[in-house]
Design a protein around this motif. Structure first.
Motif, PDB file in Angstrom:
ATOM      1  N   GLY A  32      14.963  32.516  38.369  1.00 30.27           N
ATOM      2  CA  GLY A  32      14.776  31.541  37.299  1.00 30.27           C
ATOM      3  C   GLY A  32      15.694  31.796  36.129  1.00 30.27           C
ATOM      4  N   GLN A  33      15.919  33.066  35.799  1.00 32.72           N
ATOM      5  CA  GLN A  33      16.821  33.401  34.709  1.00 32.72           C
ATOM      6  C   GLN A  33      18.256  33.026  35.062  1.00 32.72           C
ATOM      7  OE1 GLN A  33      15.901  34.406  31.821  1.00 32.72           O
ATOM      8  NE2 GLN A  33      13.761  34.905  32.189  1.00 32.72           N
ATOM      9  N   ALA A  34      18.651  33.292  36.300  1.00 31.20           N
ATOM     10  CA  ALA A  34      20.024  32.990  36.720  1.00 31.20           C
ATOM     11  C   ALA A  34      20.299  31.496  36.666  1.00 31.20           C
ATOM     12  CB  ALA A  34      20.264  33.522  38.130  1.00 31.20           C
ATOM     13  N   ALA A  35      19.267  30.689  36.932  1.00 33.14           N
ATOM     14  CA  ALA A  35      19.453  29.234  36.933  1.00 33.14           C
ATOM     15  C   ALA A  35      19.841  28.702  35.563  1.00 33.14           C
ATOM     16  CB  ALA A  35      18.175  28.551  37.417  1.00 33.14           C
ATOM     17  N   GLY A  36      19.498  29.435  34.511  1.00 30.69           N
ATOM     18  CA  GLY A  36      19.819  28.969  33.168  1.00 30.69           C
ATOM     19  C   GLY A  36      21.117  29.517  32.618  1.00 30.69           C
ATOM     20  N   ARG A  41      27.086  27.281  37.009  1.00 28.60           N
ATOM     21  CA  ARG A  41      28.209  26.346  36.902  1.00 28.60           C
ATOM     22  C   ARG A  41      29.464  26.921  37.539  1.00 28.60           C
ATOM     23  NH1 ARG A  41      29.880  23.845  31.135  1.00 28.60           N
ATOM     24  NH2 ARG A  41      27.854  22.851  31.507  1.00 28.60           N
ATOM     25  N   VAL A  42      29.686  28.210  37.355  1.00 30.13           N
ATOM     26  CA  VAL A  42      30.894  28.841  37.892  1.00 30.13           C
ATOM     27  C   VAL A  42      30.832  28.944  39.410  1.00 30.13           C
ATOM     28  CG1 VAL A  42      32.258  30.965  37.918  1.00 30.13           C
ATOM     29  CG2 VAL A  42      31.314  30.116  35.767  1.00 30.13           C
ATOM     30  N   LEU A  43      29.689  29.377  39.931  1.00 30.12           N
ATOM     31  CA  LEU A  43      29.548  29.608  41.370  1.00 30.12           C
ATOM     32  C   LEU A  43      29.036  28.390  42.123  1.00 30.12           C
ATOM     33  CD1 LEU A  43      27.958  33.169  41.159  1.00 30.12           C
ATOM     34  CD2 LEU A  43      30.357  32.593  41.573  1.00 30.12           C
ATOM     35  N   ASN A  44      28.491  27.422  41.380  1.00 32.71           N
ATOM     36  CA  ASN A  44      27.973  26.191  41.982  1.00 32.71           C
ATOM     37  C   ASN A  44      26.893  26.477  43.022  1.00 32.71           C
ATOM     38  OD1 ASN A  44      27.901  23.382  42.115  1.00 32.71           O
ATOM     39  ND2 ASN A  44      29.308  23.303  43.853  1.00 32.71           N
ATOM     40  N   ASP A  45      26.140  27.534  42.797  1.00 31.08           N
ATOM     41  CA  ASP A  45      25.096  27.906  43.754  1.00 31.08           C
ATOM     42  C   ASP A  45      24.108  28.836  43.050  1.00 31.08           C
ATOM     43  OD1 ASP A  45      23.480  28.861  45.790  1.00 31.08           O
ATOM     44  OD2 ASP A  45      25.103  28.934  47.254  1.00 31.08           O
ATOM     45  N   GLY A  46      22.844  28.425  42.998  1.00 33.54           N
ATOM     46  CA  GLY A  46      21.840  29.231  42.332  1.00 33.54           C
ATOM     47  C   GLY A  46      21.603  30.563  43.016  1.00 33.54           C
ATOM     48  N   ARG A  47      21.677  30.580  44.352  1.00 32.34           N
ATOM     49  CA  ARG A  47      21.453  31.835  45.065  1.00 32.34           C
ATOM     50  C   ARG A  47      22.579  32.832  44.815  1.00 32.34           C
ATOM     51  NH1 ARG A  47      20.205  29.740  51.053  1.00 32.34           N
ATOM     52  NH2 ARG A  47      21.951  28.391  50.457  1.00 32.34           N
ATOM     53  N   ARG A  48      23.804  32.330  44.755  1.00 32.83           N
ATOM     54  CA  ARG A  48      24.920  33.226  44.442  1.00 32.83           C
ATOM     55  C   ARG A  48      24.803  33.766  43.020  1.00 32.83           C
ATOM     56  NH1 ARG A  48      30.212  29.966  46.851  1.00 32.83           N
ATOM     57  NH2 ARG A  48      29.610  30.056  49.064  1.00 32.83           N
ATOM     58  N   ALA A  49      24.381  32.907  42.109  1.00 33.11           N
ATOM     59  CA  ALA A  49      24.207  33.353  40.726  1.00 33.11           C
ATOM     60  C   ALA A  49      23.154  34.453  40.652  1.00 33.11           C
ATOM     61  CB  ALA A  49      23.810  32.174  39.844  1.00 33.11           C
ATOM     62  N   TRP A  51      22.386  36.505  43.079  1.00 31.41           N
ATOM     63  CA  TRP A  51      22.968  37.698  43.698  1.00 31.41           C
ATOM     64  C   TRP A  51      23.891  38.423  42.727  1.00 31.41           C
ATOM     65  CZ3 TRP A  51      27.845  39.533  44.767  1.00 31.41           C
ATOM     66  CH2 TRP A  51      27.922  40.600  45.653  1.00 31.41           C
ATOM     67  N   VAL A  52      24.705  37.672  42.000  1.00 33.61           N
ATOM     68  CA  VAL A  52      25.622  38.287  41.030  1.00 33.61           C
ATOM     69  C   VAL A  52      24.832  38.989  39.930  1.00 33.61           C
ATOM     70  CG1 VAL A  52      27.334  37.794  39.240  1.00 33.61           C
ATOM     71  CG2 VAL A  52      27.538  36.725  41.491  1.00 33.61           C
ATOM     72  N   LEU A  53      23.757  38.355  39.476  1.00 36.46           N
ATOM     73  CA  LEU A  53      22.947  38.964  38.420  1.00 36.46           C
ATOM     74  C   LEU A  53      22.301  40.256  38.914  1.00 36.46           C
ATOM     75  CD1 LEU A  53      22.475  38.079  35.513  1.00 36.46           C
ATOM     76  CD2 LEU A  53      20.298  37.092  36.216  1.00 36.46           C
ATOM     77  N   ARG A  54      21.804  40.236  40.145  1.00 38.35           N
ATOM     78  CA  ARG A  54      21.197  41.452  40.694  1.00 38.35           C
ATOM     79  C   ARG A  54      22.258  42.534  40.935  1.00 38.35           C
ATOM     80  NH1 ARG A  54      15.930  40.997  41.860  1.00 38.35           N
ATOM     81  NH2 ARG A  54      15.033  38.951  42.331  1.00 38.35           N
ATOM     82  N   ALA A  55      23.436  42.130  41.384  1.00 41.15           N
ATOM     83  CA  ALA A  55      24.509  43.103  41.599  1.00 41.15           C
ATOM     84  C   ALA A  55      24.931  43.739  40.278  1.00 41.15           C
ATOM     85  CB  ALA A  55      25.701  42.424  42.266  1.00 41.15           C
ATOM     86  N   THR A  56      24.969  42.929  39.227  1.00 43.46           N
ATOM     87  CA  THR A  56      25.291  43.477  37.904  1.00 43.46           C
ATOM     88  C   THR A  56      24.249  44.495  37.479  1.00 43.46           C
ATOM     89  OG1 THR A  56      26.348  41.386  37.284  1.00 43.46           O
ATOM     90  CG2 THR A  56      25.749  42.890  35.500  1.00 43.46           C
ATOM     91  N   GLY A  57      22.993  44.189  37.758  1.00 39.61           N
ATOM     92  CA  GLY A  57      21.933  45.143  37.445  1.00 39.61           C
ATOM     93  C   GLY A  57      22.091  46.441  38.212  1.00 39.61           C
ATOM     94  N   ALA A  58      22.500  46.341  39.481  1.00 43.16           N
ATOM     95  CA  ALA A  58      22.709  47.552  40.281  1.00 43.16           C
ATOM     96  C   ALA A  58      23.843  48.398  39.703  1.00 43.16           C
ATOM     97  CB  ALA A  58      23.014  47.165  41.727  1.00 43.16           C
ATOM     98  N   VAL A  59      24.914  47.738  39.256  1.00 38.02           N
ATOM     99  CA  VAL A  59      26.023  48.471  38.637  1.00 38.02           C
ATOM    100  C   VAL A  59      25.548  49.169  37.365  1.00 38.02           C
ATOM    101  CG1 VAL A  59      28.267  48.222  37.516  1.00 38.02           C
ATOM    102  CG2 VAL A  59      27.787  46.966  39.626  1.00 38.02           C
TER     103      VAL A  59
END
Length: 287
Positions: A32-36, A41-49, A51-59
């Motif tokens: 839900g947070q990624a959707a906002g 807009r950049v990835l044009n996909d909520g699931r990818r967004a 994933w990127v947010l979770r990957a950033t958290g892992a880093v």
């Protein structure tokens, strides 16, 4: 003082990145947070967004582990500074292309991007640079100078909290409400100014009295009036005490000057009036 700052920067920055990283990597509301965010807009996909947010958290968690476990090595500090620069670049791009988007900084807040987010990202850069210069482990520094270390940690934690919107409910919101109680609302005419009825209804619907009476209420607001220093709000309802449903009038009484800004727990009186006999119904909904 310089050595104290650099040596304890690894602890502060490590805890900060661990907290924000865990929220992004394992939070239940990350999708839900990624959707906002602007990522959609950049990835044009909520699931990818997501994933990127979770990957950033892992880093962030990896960098935090390096800062906490190996504080005297240069790599974790440099990695944290680079991470902070990445945050600044992301915030700048999001602010320029989608100013209405949320920050996504901690995966706990869906508020818009403000100057506080930029300041906090800048503090990550500064903290990373300081951590890269650490020559003594933070636990050794704290053991050698416990009082100075504690004072430094308290001050810097307060500064970080001031720039974290996630913590506003702990200090900023109560502070604003206290100011309103003491100085009054800036748009009000004075301490005796009555607030709009809609504000009273909103306050009522968030009260325990409303929760207790909700099973009886069957309508929206029907009428309202002020008397004896109270604001009365009238609703229609149905009361079933002995297996026989009967129509009742539900009356709530509360302070006409109370709002959500001045109190979380308004004093509310509830009375049920039998529509057939015009007599009060002997029931205590708040018991």
């Amino acid at each position: 003082m310089a050595s104290l700052t650099t040596n304890l920067a690894t602890l502060l920055l490590g805890v900060l990145l661990a907290a924000t990283g865990a929220g992004k990597a394992f939070g239940r509301q990350v999708a839900g947070q990624a959707a906002g965010t602007v990522l959609v807009r950049v990835l044009n996909d909520g699931r990818r967004a997501t994933w990127v947010l979770r990957a950033t958290g892992a880093v962030e968690l990896v960098v935090a582990a390096g800062l906490l476990a190996a504080p005297t090595t240069v790599v974790p500090g440099i990695a944290a500074a680079v991470l902070g620069l990445g945050f600044l670049g992301y915030l700048g791009y999001a602010r320029a292309t989608a100013p209405e988007s949320s920050c996504g900084c901690t995966a706990r807040s869906d508020g818009p991007i403000t100057w506080r987010a930029f300041v906090r990202a800048g503090l990550v850069v500064v903290g990373g640079a300081a951590a890269a210069g650490a020559r003594t482990a933070w636990w050794t520094q704290a053991a050698r100078h416990p009082v100075a270390s504690l004072a430094f940690l308290l001050v810097t934690t307060a500064v970080l909290a001031a720039f974290s919107s996630d913590l506003d409910h702990l200090w900023l919101v109560p502070l604003r409400r206290t100011r309103l109680r003491i100085l009054g609302h800036p748009l009000g005419a004075g301490p005796d100014e009555e607030v709009p009825v809609a504000a009273s209804v909103e306050l009522l619907e968030r009260s325990l009295a409303w929760v207790a009476a909700a099973p009886v209420v069957r309508s929206g607001l029907i009428d309202h009036w002020e008397a004896d220093g109270w604001r009365f709000l009238q609703f229609a309802g149905v009361h079933d005490s002995d297996g026989t449903a009967r129509p009742v009038t539900v009356l709530f009484a509360l302070d006409p000057r109370a709002t959500r800004d001045t109190t979380d727990r308004p004093a509310v009186r509830v009375t049920l009036i039998d529509d057939r006999t015009d007599e009060p119904v002997p029931v205590d909904l708040l018991a």
